[in-house]
Scaffold this motif. Structure first.
Motif, PDB file in Angstrom:
ATOM      1  N   THR A  74      35.853  22.035 -19.664  1.00  0.00           N
ATOM      2  CA  THR A  74      36.468  22.972 -20.619  1.00  0.00           C
ATOM      3  C   THR A  74      37.894  23.321 -20.210  1.00  0.00           C
ATOM      4  O   THR A  74      38.755  23.566 -21.073  1.00  0.00           O
ATOM      5  CB  THR A  74      35.615  24.256 -20.719  1.00  0.00           C
ATOM      6  OG1 THR A  74      34.297  23.900 -21.145  1.00  0.00           O
ATOM      7  CG2 THR A  74      36.222  25.231 -21.713  1.00  0.00           C
ATOM      8  N   ARG A  76      32.558  31.539 -21.705  1.00  0.00           N
ATOM      9  CA  ARG A  76      32.106  32.821 -21.156  1.00  0.00           C
ATOM     10  C   ARG A  76      30.784  33.256 -21.793  1.00  0.00           C
ATOM     11  O   ARG A  76      29.872  33.718 -21.104  1.00  0.00           O
ATOM     12  CB  ARG A  76      33.170  33.898 -21.382  1.00  0.00           C
ATOM     13  CG  ARG A  76      32.863  35.216 -20.670  1.00  0.00           C
ATOM     14  CD  ARG A  76      33.657  36.362 -21.270  1.00  0.00           C
ATOM     15  NE  ARG A  76      33.212  36.658 -22.627  1.00  0.00           N
ATOM     16  CZ  ARG A  76      32.085  37.319 -22.908  1.00  0.00           C
ATOM     17  NH1 ARG A  76      31.296  37.761 -21.935  1.00  0.00           N
ATOM     18  NH2 ARG A  76      31.744  37.531 -24.159  1.00  0.00           N
ATOM     19  N   GLU A  77      30.689  33.100 -23.113  1.00  0.00           N
ATOM     20  CA  GLU A  77      29.468  33.495 -23.810  1.00  0.00           C
ATOM     21  C   GLU A  77      28.268  32.669 -23.346  1.00  0.00           C
ATOM     22  O   GLU A  77      27.163  33.196 -23.180  1.00  0.00           O
ATOM     23  CB  GLU A  77      29.666  33.348 -25.324  1.00  0.00           C
ATOM     24  CG  GLU A  77      30.659  34.361 -25.898  1.00  0.00           C
ATOM     25  CD  GLU A  77      30.913  34.134 -27.378  1.00  0.00           C
ATOM     26  OE1 GLU A  77      30.336  33.156 -27.943  1.00  0.00           O
ATOM     27  OE2 GLU A  77      31.689  34.913 -27.976  1.00  0.00           O
ATOM     28  N   SER A  79      36.506  26.673 -26.252  1.00  0.00           N
ATOM     29  CA  SER A  79      37.434  27.666 -25.718  1.00  0.00           C
ATOM     30  C   SER A  79      36.830  28.293 -24.470  1.00  0.00           C
ATOM     31  O   SER A  79      35.623  28.184 -24.210  1.00  0.00           O
ATOM     32  CB  SER A  79      37.718  28.754 -26.753  1.00  0.00           C
ATOM     33  OG  SER A  79      36.525  29.491 -27.023  1.00  0.00           O
ATOM     34  N   VAL A  80      37.675  28.974 -23.715  1.00  0.00           N
ATOM     35  CA  VAL A  80      37.197  29.695 -22.534  1.00  0.00           C
ATOM     36  C   VAL A  80      36.259  30.822 -22.955  1.00  0.00           C
ATOM     37  O   VAL A  80      35.290  31.132 -22.264  1.00  0.00           O
ATOM     38  CB  VAL A  80      38.396  30.245 -21.727  1.00  0.00           C
ATOM     39  CG1 VAL A  80      37.912  31.160 -20.603  1.00  0.00           C
ATOM     40  CG2 VAL A  80      39.205  29.093 -21.144  1.00  0.00           C
ATOM     41  N   GLU A  81      36.498  31.419 -24.119  1.00  0.00           N
ATOM     42  CA  GLU A  81      35.628  32.491 -24.605  1.00  0.00           C
ATOM     43  C   GLU A  81      34.230  31.950 -24.916  1.00  0.00           C
ATOM     44  O   GLU A  81      33.215  32.597 -24.609  1.00  0.00           O
ATOM     45  CB  GLU A  81      36.228  33.138 -25.853  1.00  0.00           C
ATOM     46  CG  GLU A  81      35.353  34.200 -26.504  1.00  0.00           C
ATOM     47  CD  GLU A  81      34.996  35.349 -25.581  1.00  0.00           C
ATOM     48  OE1 GLU A  81      33.940  35.978 -25.804  1.00  0.00           O
ATOM     49  OE2 GLU A  81      35.750  35.621 -24.612  1.00  0.00           O
ATOM     50  N   ALA A  82      34.170  30.774 -25.518  1.00  0.00           N
ATOM     51  CA  ALA A  82      32.869  30.152 -25.786  1.00  0.00           C
ATOM     52  C   ALA A  82      32.153  29.836 -24.478  1.00  0.00           C
ATOM     53  O   ALA A  82      30.928  29.985 -24.364  1.00  0.00           O
ATOM     54  CB  ALA A  82      33.055  28.891 -26.619  1.00  0.00           C
ATOM     55  N   ARG A  84      38.238  35.644 -13.940  1.00  0.00           N
ATOM     56  CA  ARG A  84      38.883  36.163 -15.146  1.00  0.00           C
ATOM     57  C   ARG A  84      37.881  36.431 -16.270  1.00  0.00           C
ATOM     58  O   ARG A  84      38.123  37.282 -17.123  1.00  0.00           O
ATOM     59  CB  ARG A  84      39.984  35.204 -15.618  1.00  0.00           C
ATOM     60  CG  ARG A  84      41.153  35.094 -14.648  1.00  0.00           C
ATOM     61  CD  ARG A  84      42.415  34.636 -15.352  1.00  0.00           C
ATOM     62  NE  ARG A  84      42.318  33.271 -15.861  1.00  0.00           N
ATOM     63  CZ  ARG A  84      42.646  32.191 -15.142  1.00  0.00           C
ATOM     64  NH1 ARG A  84      43.070  32.329 -13.889  1.00  0.00           N
ATOM     65  NH2 ARG A  84      42.562  30.995 -15.675  1.00  0.00           N
ATOM     66  N   ILE A  85      36.739  35.712 -16.265  1.00  0.00           N
ATOM     67  CA  ILE A  85      35.774  35.907 -17.355  1.00  0.00           C
ATOM     68  C   ILE A  85      34.551  36.695 -16.903  1.00  0.00           C
ATOM     69  O   ILE A  85      33.566  36.808 -17.626  1.00  0.00           O
ATOM     70  CB  ILE A  85      35.340  34.555 -17.965  1.00  0.00           C
ATOM     71  CG1 ILE A  85      34.619  33.686 -16.928  1.00  0.00           C
ATOM     72  CG2 ILE A  85      36.529  33.820 -18.554  1.00  0.00           C
ATOM     73  CD1 ILE A  85      34.102  32.366 -17.506  1.00  0.00           C
TER      74      ILE A  85
END
Length: 316
Positions: free
Chosen positions: A251, A296-297, A291-294, A207-208
């Motif tokens: 996470t 991913r980065e 977060s999942v976004e963090a 997903r990421i």
């Protein structure tokens, strides 16, 4: 290579050179003994045999004592150990369980009944600190004494040192626990490896944008710290530059420990396939992100550093 798993099944009629030891990890110190045995066997025109154990003697005594915990973690799987011995050129591997019978065998019985009678040894190779028999009362001096009586030549190999330290399985386990994979690999003479069958995970990687191949972390093997590692992966006969996370994925909620590996330049579905992952460098500890976004980065940054590492390594 013929693998013999019980003393009762030993049927070796030809003369042999026998390497003696537990050989957990088959590290560079072990290799001097093992390669010495194979070399001597080829020079003498006879068979090369390795006498070793399918379980760790320390774990046998640990279990007998009723102590809590798991005892000693192994450095490689039994399958990998046998594969390494086959690569070295052994004709026979006597890979028996260390049990009550072996633990209580006298040193004399081991030399006379096992080495001389069953294994037809013309020569044996071992390390300087090799012990055997009940209460480990047999040592290299006794082995030489009995060897003279039975016309068995005894070749004793000195310790191998690296950076001023004696290479041993104990040292390697400490280095693995510290995450010093570069020195671990120098001590092993090859890369520390974890293998398994690719299974379905939680598909967060897909997903990421970083689909990973997941395998379970083996419980019996000494594992490095949870974290991100630059790795190489072998899948379907091909080698890929890779990056792996060993841990519990904090996470997205605690999970059973696993190895998630992202292969650069790979497209496809590997579920159900066997993968072998070589650990080269520990980049950072496993972290819990906000977060999942963090996450991913950070994975994107990890991958960028991994690609640079692999490019530079390839140049070497």
């Amino acid at each position: 290579m013929q693998v013999i798993t019980s003393l009762e099944n030993i049927r070796i009629d030809e003369r042999t050179v026998v390497a003696l030891g537990n050989f957990d990890g088959v590290h560079i110190g072990h290799r001097t003994i093992l390669e010495g045995a194979v070399s001597a066997a080829r020079r003498m025109g006879i068979a090369a045999a390795c006498y070793t154990f399918s379980n760790h003697p320390v774990n046998y005594f640990w279990k007998k004592s009723g102590k809590e915990g798991e005892g000693v973690k192994l450095i490689c799987t039994e399958e990998d150990k046998l594969a390494l011995l086959e690569e070295l050129g052994f004709d026979y591997v006597i890979n028996v369980e260390f049990n009550d019978y072996i633990a209580n065998m006298s040193p004399r019985a081991f030399v006379e009944d096992i080495l001389s009678e069953k294994l037809n040894a013309d020569m044996v190779c071992c390390g300087f600190n090799y012990t055997f028999g009940a209460r480990a009362e047999g040592n290299v001096d006794f082995l030489k004494q009995k060897g003279d009586e039975l016309a068995i030549e005894v070749s004793v190999h000195d310790a191998v040192e690296l950076d001023g330290e004696t290479v041993s399985s104990t040292l390697i386990r400490k280095l693995i626990a510290a995450g010093d994979m570069e020195k671990v690999n120098r001590c092993l003479g090859r890369a520390y490896t974890l293998s398994g069958t690719v299974v379905h995970g939680n598909h967060i990687g897909n997903r990421i944008g970083f689909p990973t191949m997941n395998i379970s972390a083996p419980l019996s093997i000494a594992l490095p710290p949870n974290g991100v590692y630059f790795t190489r992966a072998y899948l379907d006969g091909k080698c890929y530059s890779a990056i792996s996370n060993l841990g519990v994925k904090p996470t997205i909620g605690e999970h059973l420990k696993s190895i998630e590996t992202f292969l650069f330049d790979y497209e496809g579905d590997a579920y159900g396939s066997d993968i072998r992952v070589e650990f080269l460098v520990w980049e950072r500890p496993e972290c819990k992100f906000e977060s999942v976004e963090a996450l991913r980065e950070r994975i994107a940054l990890d991958c960028k550093m991994a690609e640079e590492y692999h490019r530079n390594s390839f140049k070497k």
